[in-house]
Design a protein around this motif. Structure first.
Motif, short mmCIF file in Angstrom:
data_model
loop_
_atom_site.label_atom_id
_atom_site.label_comp_id
_atom_site.label_asym_id
_atom_site.label_seq_id
_atom_site.Cartn_x
_atom_site.Cartn_y
_atom_site.Cartn_z
N GLU A 141 0.83 -1.21 0.00
CA GLU A 141 0.00 0.00 0.00
C GLU A 141 0.87 1.26 0.00
OE1 GLU A 141 -3.39 2.17 2.80
OE2 GLU A 141 -2.88 0.07 3.15
N GLU A 142 1.95 1.24 0.78
CA GLU A 142 2.82 2.41 0.84
C GLU A 142 3.56 2.62 -0.47
OE1 GLU A 142 4.34 5.85 2.10
OE2 GLU A 142 2.74 4.68 3.02
N VAL A 143 3.97 1.53 -1.12
CA VAL A 143 4.60 1.65 -2.44
C VAL A 143 3.63 2.29 -3.42
CG1 VAL A 143 5.44 0.34 -4.44
CG2 VAL A 143 6.26 -0.23 -2.16
N LYS A 144 2.37 1.84 -3.37
CA LYS A 144 1.36 2.42 -4.26
C LYS A 144 1.13 3.89 -3.94
CE LYS A 144 -3.25 1.66 -6.17
NZ LYS A 144 -4.49 0.84 -6.13
N ASN A 145 1.14 4.24 -2.65
CA ASN A 145 0.99 5.66 -2.27
C ASN A 145 2.12 6.50 -2.84
OD1 ASN A 145 -1.33 5.19 -0.81
ND2 ASN A 145 -0.27 4.94 1.15
N ILE A 146 3.35 5.95 -2.81
CA ILE A 146 4.50 6.67 -3.36
C ILE A 146 4.33 6.83 -4.87
CG2 ILE A 146 6.98 6.47 -3.87
CD1 ILE A 146 7.26 5.14 -1.09
N GLN A 147 3.92 5.75 -5.53
CA GLN A 147 3.70 5.83 -6.99
C GLN A 147 2.62 6.85 -7.33
OE1 GLN A 147 3.35 1.31 -7.39
NE2 GLN A 147 4.20 1.87 -9.39
N ARG A 149 1.81 9.49 -5.42
CA ARG A 149 2.32 10.82 -5.10
C ARG A 149 3.22 11.37 -6.19
NH1 ARG A 149 3.60 9.51 -0.25
NH2 ARG A 149 5.87 9.47 -0.31
N TYR A 150 3.98 10.50 -6.81
CA TYR A 150 4.91 10.94 -7.87
C TYR A 150 4.36 10.68 -9.27
CZ TYR A 150 8.50 11.78 -4.37
OH TYR A 150 9.22 12.27 -3.30
N THR A 245 -10.09 13.66 -11.53
CA THR A 245 -8.81 13.33 -12.15
C THR A 245 -8.48 11.85 -11.95
OG1 THR A 245 -7.60 13.89 -10.14
CG2 THR A 245 -7.86 15.64 -11.79
N LYS A 246 -7.49 11.41 -12.71
CA LYS A 246 -6.97 10.05 -12.57
C LYS A 246 -5.46 10.15 -12.48
CE LYS A 246 -6.74 5.51 -14.78
NZ LYS A 246 -7.10 4.68 -15.95
N THR A 247 -4.89 9.36 -11.59
CA THR A 247 -3.43 9.37 -11.43
C THR A 247 -2.83 8.17 -12.15
OG1 THR A 247 -3.65 10.41 -9.25
CG2 THR A 247 -1.54 9.38 -9.76
N GLU A 255 14.83 6.41 -11.61
CA GLU A 255 14.50 7.83 -11.52
C GLU A 255 13.67 8.10 -10.26
OE1 GLU A 255 12.11 11.35 -13.98
OE2 GLU A 255 12.38 9.36 -14.89
N LEU A 256 12.68 7.25 -10.01
CA LEU A 256 11.86 7.41 -8.81
C LEU A 256 12.68 7.12 -7.54
CD1 LEU A 256 9.14 7.83 -7.39
CD2 LEU A 256 8.65 5.40 -7.75
N PHE A 257 13.50 6.05 -7.58
CA PHE A 257 14.30 5.71 -6.40
C PHE A 257 15.23 6.85 -6.01
CE2 PHE A 257 14.02 1.11 -8.12
CZ PHE A 257 12.73 0.99 -7.64
N ASP A 258 15.82 7.50 -7.02
CA ASP A 258 16.76 8.60 -6.74
C ASP A 258 16.05 9.84 -6.21
OD1 ASP A 258 18.88 7.04 -7.49
OD2 ASP A 258 19.05 7.85 -9.52
N LYS A 259 14.80 10.02 -6.60
CA LYS A 259 14.02 11.14 -6.03
C LYS A 259 13.78 10.91 -4.54
CE LYS A 259 11.43 12.52 -10.19
NZ LYS A 259 10.10 12.52 -10.83
N LEU A 260 13.52 9.64 -4.20
CA LEU A 260 13.23 9.31 -2.81
C LEU A 260 14.50 9.23 -1.97
CD1 LEU A 260 10.64 6.47 -3.52
CD2 LEU A 260 10.11 8.72 -2.60
N PHE A 261 15.58 8.69 -2.56
CA PHE A 261 16.84 8.49 -1.84
C PHE A 261 17.99 8.96 -2.72
CE2 PHE A 261 13.81 5.27 -0.42
CZ PHE A 261 13.82 5.48 0.95
N PRO A 262 18.28 10.26 -2.67
CA PRO A 262 19.32 10.85 -3.53
C PRO A 262 20.71 10.25 -3.33
CG PRO A 262 17.97 12.56 -2.53
CD PRO A 262 17.62 11.29 -1.86
#
Length: 440
Positions: A141-147, A149-150, A245-247, A255-262
Motif C-alpha cells: 500500500e505504501e509503495v502504491k501511495n508513493i507511486q 504521489r509521484y 482526475t486520474k493518477t 528515476e523514482l528511487f533517486d528522487k526518494l533516496f538521492p
C-alpha cells in the motif's frame, strides 16, 4: 520559639509553633525606628516624631507582619531539617479565641504526609509489550501511495472507480462546508461507490456519513470534525463535484528511487520495500514504547496499594486555587486527580530507590537533540554546535518549555529502566491489529 510535631497517624501530623516577644521584638523595634526616620507627620520635623505615636500608628501591623514572616520561615525550615515528606501545603488551624495582644502566640498547622510503600516490579501479572511489524500488505500500500504521489494527473470527464474526486461537502445543521479530495476506492461499499461513479463536474450528490469511507479518519480529515465525534457521526451531506482526475502511477524505476533516496542507496523495488519497512517499524517502535509506558503506569497504579491523607488533601484543595471550592467540589477535584497523584508518588519512589537522576547537562543535550531533529525537517542537516547551544539555552529559559522537555526525558529514563527491570508478555502484531487491540 518552640516547635513540636505530633503524628496523628501514619498520614497526618500537626506542627505546633510557640512564639514569644523575644523572637520578634528586636526586628519590630528596628522597623519602627526606620519608620520614625522617614515619617512625615504635620507639626513635627522629619525624624523627630515621638516614638509613642509611631508605635501607636504602626506597631501592631508591623508586629503581625513580622510574626507571620517568622512563622512561615520557621515552619519551612523545620519541615526541611526534619526531612518531612508532605503532600500539598501545611494548613493553618483556625483559632476562634486567637488574640494578637497576648504575650505568647501558639500556631498549629496540619500536614498531610507522604505514605510509605514499596513498588513491586516483579509482579506475576505481566504487562504486554508489543512488537509492531510492517506487513506485506502495508508495504504494498505504501509503495502504491508513493507511486501515486509521484504519478501524473490527468483530467476525466466523469468519475470512474479509479478516479480522484475533489468537491465541497456541506451540512448546514453541523455547519460543515469544507472542500476535500478522496479516491473512489476509499469509499466503503458498493452503495456509496454507485452514487459517485458516473458523476460529472457540477453534479450534487447526497451521501450519508455513516460508513462512508473505509477509514473514519479519512472522513474526519475531509469534514474537519473533532476526533471524538467522527466515529458516531451519522448525518447526510451534499457533495458538489468540482474536479475529477486520474493518477497514472509512477514507474518503479531508478528515476523514482533517486528522487526518494538521492544517496543512491535504493536500486530495486525490493530495496525500496526494505527501506519503507525499516522506517515504518522505527515509527511503530516509538508508538509501542509510548503505549508500554502508559501500560506500565496503569499497572503500577493498580498494583501498588497505599492510603492517602484524603481528608487533608480535600481540605487543601478547597483553598489551594484562586477560587475557594465547596467541600463537594474539593472532593470531586480530589477524585479526579487521585490517580495522577498516586503515579507521581510511585514515579518518585522508583527514581529515588534506583538512583534515577536528571542533571542539567543531560537536559541540554536532550534539548539539542530535539532542536536538531526539528531543523532537519526544514533541510538544515548539519547545524553548528554554537547555534544549537544558543537555541537550547533560550528554550530552557522558558519554564514551561523546560518542564515539558524534562518530563519527556524522565519518561525516557523510566521506560529504559522498566524495560531492564520488569518482565513482559511479548506480542507481535500488525499496526492495524495494534490499533484495534490497544485503542478499541
Amino acid at each position: 520559639m518552640n516547635i513540636t510535631r505530633e503524628n496523628k497517624d501514619a498520614l497526618n501530623a500537626v506542627v505546633k509553633i510557640d512564639i514569644v516577644a523575644d523572637d520578634y521584638q528586636a526586628k519590630v523595634d528596628q522597623l519602627l525606628t526606620d519608620y520614625r526616620k522617614k515619617a512625615d507627620v504635620p507639626g513635627f520635623r522629619k525624624g523627630h516624631v515621638p516614638m509613642g505615636m509611631i508605635k501607636k500608628q504602626y506597631g501592631k501591623s508591623i508586629m503581625i507582619d513580622e510574626v507571620n514572616k517568622l512563622l512561615q520561615e520557621s515552619l519551612n525550615k523545620f519541615i526541611t531539617e526534619e526531612k518531612i515528606d508532605i503532600l500539598g501545603n501545611p494548613l493553618p488551624r483556625v483559632q476562634d479565641d486567637f488574640n494578637w495582644d497576648a504575650d505568647k502566640f501558639s500556631f498549629e498547622f496540619e500536614l498531610g504526609l507522604v505514605p510509605e510503600f514499596d513498588v513491586d516490579l516483579k509482579s506475576k501479572k505481566k504487562v504486554t509489550k508489543y512488537k509492531i511489524i510492517a506487513t506485506k500488505e502495508l508495504l504494498e500500500e505504501e509503495v502504491k501511495n508513493i507511486q501515486t504521489r509521484y504519478g501524473k494527473m490527468s483530467p476525466l470527464e466523469e468519475v470512474t472507480k479509479e478516479a480522484n474526486v475533489t468537491g465541497t461537502f456541506v451540512n448546514e445543521e453541523k455547519e460543515i462546508n469544507k472542500k476535500g479530495t478522496f479516491l473512489v476506492s476509499d469509499l466503503e461499499g458498493k452503495k456509496n461507490e454507485k452514487k459517485v461513479v458516473g458523476a460529472k463536474v457540477g453534479d450534487v450528490i447526497e451521501l450519508e456519513t455513516k460508513k462512508l469511507f473505509k477509514d473514519d479518519h479519512k472522513l474526519q480529515h475531509i469534514l474537519g470534525v473533532a476526533h471524538e465525534e467522527i466515529h458516531d457521526l451519522d448525518i447526510k451531506v451534499t457533495l458538489t463535484v468540482e474536479d475529477i482526475t486520474k493518477t497514472e502511477l509512477a514507474d518503479l524505476d531508478q528515476e523514482l528511487f533517486d528522487k526518494l533516496f538521492p544517496d543512491g542507496s535504493v536500486k530495486t523495488a525490493s530495496e525500496l520495500k526494505d527501506k519503507i519497512k525499516e522506517d515504518a517499524e522505527k515509527q511503530f517502535a516509538q508508538q509501542g514504547d509510548q503505549q508500554l509506558l502508559n501500560a506500565v503506569t496503569e499497572h503500577l497504579v493498580e498494583n501498588t496499594k497505599f492510603d492517602l491523607p484524603a481528608e487533608f488533601l480535600q481540605k487543601w484543595l478547597a483553598t489551594a486555587g484562586e477560587k475557594p471550592l465547596s467541600p463537594e467540589e474539593a472532593k470531586a477535584e480530589f477524585e479526579k486527580s487521585e490517580k495522577g497523584l498516586r503515579y507521581q508518588l510511585i514515579e518518585g519512589k522508583v527514581m529515588k530507590d534506583n538512583d534515577i537522576k536528571l542533571d542539567y547537562a543531560e537536559l541540554v543535550d536532550y534539548a539539542k537533540g530535539f532542536i536538531r531533529t526539528q531543523m532537519a525537517q526544514f533541510g538544515n542537516m548539519n547545524p553548528e554546535e554554537k547555534e544549537l547551544d544558543d537555541i537550547a539555552g533560550r528554550i530552557l529559559q522558558n519554564q514551561e518549555e523546560a518542564q515539558k522537555l524534562q518530563s519527556q526525558l524522565i519518561s525516557q529514563k523510566l521506560l529504559a529502566f522498566y524495560k531492564e527491570n520488569m518482565s513482559f508478555k511479548s506480542k507481535e502484531l500488525s499496526y492495524e491489529d495494534f490499533v484495534k487491540e490497544v485503542y478499541k
